[in-house]
Design an enzyme around this catalytic site. Structure first.
Site, PDB file in Angstrom:
ATOM      1  CD  GLU A 123      15.849  -2.262  17.215  1.00  0.00           C
ATOM      2  OE1 GLU A 123      15.701  -3.474  17.223  1.00  0.00           O
ATOM      3  OE2 GLU A 123      14.908  -1.470  17.011  1.00  0.00           O
ATOM      4  CG  LEU A 165      14.945   2.986  11.673  1.00  0.00           C
ATOM      5  CD1 LEU A 165      14.284   1.789  11.012  1.00  0.00           C
ATOM      6  CD2 LEU A 165      16.207   3.378  10.911  1.00  0.00           C
ATOM      7  CE  LYS A 188      10.163  -7.047  20.698  1.00  0.00           C
ATOM      8  NZ  LYS A 188       9.772  -5.642  20.845  1.00  0.00           N
ATOM      9  NE  ARG A 233       0.965 -12.212  19.376  1.00  0.00           N
ATOM     10  CZ  ARG A 233       0.650 -11.111  18.719  1.00  0.00           C
ATOM     11  NH1 ARG A 233      -0.311 -11.140  17.809  1.00  0.00           N
ATOM     12  NH2 ARG A 233       1.288  -9.980  18.931  1.00  0.00           N
ATOM     13  NE  ARG A 280      -5.259  -3.523  15.753  1.00  0.00           N
ATOM     14  CZ  ARG A 280      -4.258  -4.097  16.410  1.00  0.00           C
ATOM     15  NH1 ARG A 280      -4.237  -4.042  17.736  1.00  0.00           N
ATOM     16  NH2 ARG A 280      -3.287  -4.703  15.770  1.00  0.00           N
ATOM     17  N   GLY A 321       3.638  -5.285  23.040  1.00  0.00           N
ATOM     18  CA  GLY A 321       2.543  -4.332  23.151  1.00  0.00           C
ATOM     19  C   GLY A 321       3.006  -2.891  23.179  1.00  0.00           C
ATOM     20  N   GLY A 322       4.177  -2.651  22.582  1.00  0.00           N
ATOM     21  CA  GLY A 322       4.685  -1.285  22.499  1.00  0.00           C
ATOM     22  C   GLY A 322       5.186  -0.729  23.827  1.00  0.00           C
ATOM     23  CG  ASN A 363       4.302 -10.434  16.903  1.00  0.00           C
ATOM     24  OD1 ASN A 363       4.876 -10.355  17.984  1.00  0.00           O
ATOM     25  ND2 ASN A 363       3.949  -9.379  16.206  1.00  0.00           N
ATOM     26  CE  LYS A 413       1.434  -4.052  14.470  1.00  0.00           C
ATOM     27  NZ  LYS A 413       1.613  -5.507  14.421  1.00  0.00           N
TER      28      LYS A 413
HETATM   29  P1  ADP Z   1       6.384  -4.429  20.596  1.00  0.00           P
HETATM   30  O1  ADP Z   1       6.764  -5.883  20.652  1.00  0.00           O
HETATM   31  O2  ADP Z   1       6.347  -3.799  21.944  1.00  0.00           O
HETATM   32  O3  ADP Z   1       5.165  -4.179  19.782  1.00  0.00           O
HETATM   33  P2  ADP Z   1       8.120  -3.665  18.351  1.00  0.00           P
HETATM   34  O4  ADP Z   1       9.564  -3.964  18.332  1.00  0.00           O
HETATM   35  O5  ADP Z   1       7.237  -4.523  17.509  1.00  0.00           O
HETATM   36  O6  ADP Z   1       7.610  -3.679  19.886  1.00  0.00           O
HETATM   37  O7  ADP Z   1       7.880  -2.164  17.961  1.00  0.00           O
HETATM   38  C1  ADP Z   1       6.594  -1.564  18.013  1.00  0.00           C
HETATM   39  C2  ADP Z   1       6.596  -0.234  17.288  1.00  0.00           C
HETATM   40  O8  ADP Z   1       7.576   0.653  17.866  1.00  0.00           O
HETATM   41  C3  ADP Z   1       6.985  -0.312  15.818  1.00  0.00           C
HETATM   42  O9  ADP Z   1       5.896  -0.642  14.991  1.00  0.00           O
HETATM   43  C4  ADP Z   1       7.486   1.100  15.580  1.00  0.00           C
HETATM   44  O10 ADP Z   1       6.395   1.992  15.463  1.00  0.00           O
HETATM   45  C5  ADP Z   1       8.213   1.435  16.869  1.00  0.00           C
HETATM   46  N1  ADP Z   1       9.649   1.082  16.782  1.00  0.00           N
HETATM   47  C6  ADP Z   1      10.231  -0.088  17.140  1.00  0.00           C
HETATM   48  N2  ADP Z   1      11.565  -0.091  16.884  1.00  0.00           N
HETATM   49  C7  ADP Z   1      11.846   1.118  16.346  1.00  0.00           C
HETATM   50  C8  ADP Z   1      13.046   1.752  15.850  1.00  0.00           C
HETATM   51  N3  ADP Z   1      14.241   1.145  15.865  1.00  0.00           N
HETATM   52  N4  ADP Z   1      12.953   3.018  15.346  1.00  0.00           N
HETATM   53  C9  ADP Z   1      11.744   3.675  15.323  1.00  0.00           C
HETATM   54  N5  ADP Z   1      10.593   3.130  15.780  1.00  0.00           N
HETATM   55  C10 ADP Z   1      10.623   1.876  16.268  1.00  0.00           C
END
Ligand code: ADP
Length: 451
Positions: free
Chosen positions: A200, A203, A116, A291, A337, A164-165, A289, A237
């Site tokens: 980061e 937000l 990332k 895929r 889902r 996967g969060g 992503n 999600k």
């Molecule tokens: P993963 O690859 O584990 O799914 P992501 O980077 O796609 O991680 O982030 C997944 C979720 O985490 C986002 O949809 C959002 O809800 C939250 N998130 C990620 N980055 C931030 C951020 N900088 N500020 C607030 N929430 C965030």
């Protein structure tokens, strides 16, 4: 075009890919663990091969077994679905070395986007706005404290190899950041075998908005609009819709064009999703992503484009069937889902499906691989189906969703259908007014009301 595709996955997505292959006149090979011998994707495929015991590590993630299955059946391509090996650059490389096509982007693109930190750097160079934060990995506490002071608290520590969060930690002040950094590194190491983390800006009230793209691998790329996936539980999600109720036409066109431009600059091949957080009219890239995604059907419902068909065509060297000017967005679609879980505690509820009735009618699509008598095994994720509903307007879509949920009957295991029945009645959901924290707050209120 390919003669025979091996589908390296299970459940609803294996069936989704199988359907696309059949419509293209391609023979299909299903693979399965011993726990999935009676699965629907095995029953519907032209051939099937058992690739190992129930544990995913020994079956769906077992590269030597999958290669043998390709050899035995003479498959000339592999579709990885989502999850499992779908974002494993090594797997794509090994297939390539064996003269088998991987239905997905190049190993190089998978690798860049799988890290990332590297992904953020790459898209930033291509003109995509990113979340303010560290330029690369963060190792020392002083570095982290200095950066956080610059971007302002709260900050989020994320794993470079995350997915996967998992592996995310919020720090609201210096004290929290000190503890969180080493904890995050330890967790990232344990979960992903890589302790690289980055920082980061966290937000406060963004929406999760992602853009679906298709690249032809020769510098051609189109976008198919966005999906709003803000309704999440534990960063996973739960409900996805398209178009986003929080975007206007100008913002949509702007981000779509920018993303398609960047993807074209990469020379990307196949389907991909560029994910953003959207707050106060600004987009901030979080990841790409490389895929097909679980929520791809909502895009298919509003564009009429079969994403898996396009993936297969592009991987075989054929051009995309559509140009950007042919992409039109019609109406609205929502996906729920459906998991085999308790709808309040979210505890997995594997077991035998005693009876099953899926909703139907105009604008209703159910992507699922369960059937009466099927036993949901305890070894894999708990997704047992996706209910996707489309309507001319968002309001029609919501009314149809409510109607379809009322028809949906799954007996024998607990499901999350009752959660969606509550959600469709919520004022904020009806008004499209929600951000990435809305669902967690809603669930917390429900728990508080009960105690
Ligand atoms: P993963 O690859 O584990 O799914 P992501 O980077 O796609 O991680 O982030 C997944 C979720 O985490 C986002 O949809 C959002 O809800 C939250 N998130 C990620 N980055 C931030 C951020 N900088 N500020 C607030 N929430 C965030």
């Amino acid at each position: 075009m390919f003669d025979k595709v091996l589908i390296a996955n299970r459940g609803e997505i294996a069936l989704r890919v199988l359907r696309a292959c059949k419509e293209l006149g391609i023979a299909t090979v299903a693979v399965h663990s011993t726990a999935d011998a009676n699965a629907m994707h095995v029953r519907l495929a032209d051939e099937s091969v058992c690739i190992g015991p129930p544990s995913a590590a020994q079956s769906y993630l077992n590269i030597p077994s999958l290669l043998s299955a390709c050899e035995i059946t003479g498959a000339d391509a592999v579709h990885p679905g989502y999850g499992f090996l779908s974002e494993n650059a090594r797997f794509a490389e090994i297939l390539r070395a064996h003269g088998i096509s991987f239905i997905g982007p190049s190993p190089e693109h998978i690798r860049i986007m799988g890290d990332k930190i590297e992904a953020k750097r790459t898209v930033s160079r291509l003109g995509i706005p990113v979340v303010p934060g560290s330029d690369g990995g963060v190792t020392s506490e002083e570095e982290a404290l200095g950066l956080a002071a610059e971007i302002g608290y709260p900050v989020l520590i994320k794993a470079a190899a995350g997915g996967g969060g998992r592996g995310m930690k919020v720090a609201r002040d210096q004290g929290e950041l000190r503890g969180a950094l080493s904890a995050a590194r330890g967790e990232a190491k344990a979960a992903f075998g890589d302790d690289a983390v980055y920082i980061e800006k966290y937000l406060a009230t963004p929406r999760h908005i992602e853009v679906q793209i298709l690249g032809d691998g020769k510098g051609g790329a189109i976008h198919l609009g966005e999906r709003d996936c803000s309704l999440q539980r534990r960063h996973q999600k739960v409900w996805e819709e398209a178009p986003s109720p929080g975007l206007n036409a100008a913002a949509r066109a702007d981000i779509g064009a920018r993303v398609a431009g960047a993807v074209s600059g990469l020379g990307y091949s196949g389907a991909g999703t560029v994910e953003f957080l959207y707050e106060d009219g600004n987009f901030y890239f979080i990841e790409m992503n490389t895929r097909l995604q679980v929520e791809h059907p909502v895009t298919e419902m509003i564009t009429g484009i079969d994403l898996v068909n396009e993936q297969i065509r592009v991987a075989s060297g054929a051009p995309l069937t559509i140009a950007q000017e042919d992409v039109t967005i019609t109406g609205h679609a929502i996906e729920c889902r459906i998991n085999a879980e308790n709808p309040e505690t979210f505890r997995p509820s594997p077991g035998r499906i005693e009876y099953y009735y899926a909703p139907g009618g105009l604008g209703v699509r159910v992507d699922s691989a369960i059937y009466p008598g099927y036993t949901v095994p305890p070894y894999y994720d708990s997704l047992i189906g996706k209910l996707i509903v489309a309507g001319k307007t968002r309001n029609e879509c919501l009314m149809r969703l409510k109607r379809a949920l009322g028809e949906f009957v799954v007996g024998g295991v607990e499901t999350t259908i009752p959660l969606f029945q509550r959600l469709v009645q919520e004022r904020d959901i009806m008004d499209g007014r929600y951000d990435i924290h809305w669902l967690e707050e809603f669930l917390a209120r429900q728990t508080a009301d009960q105690s």
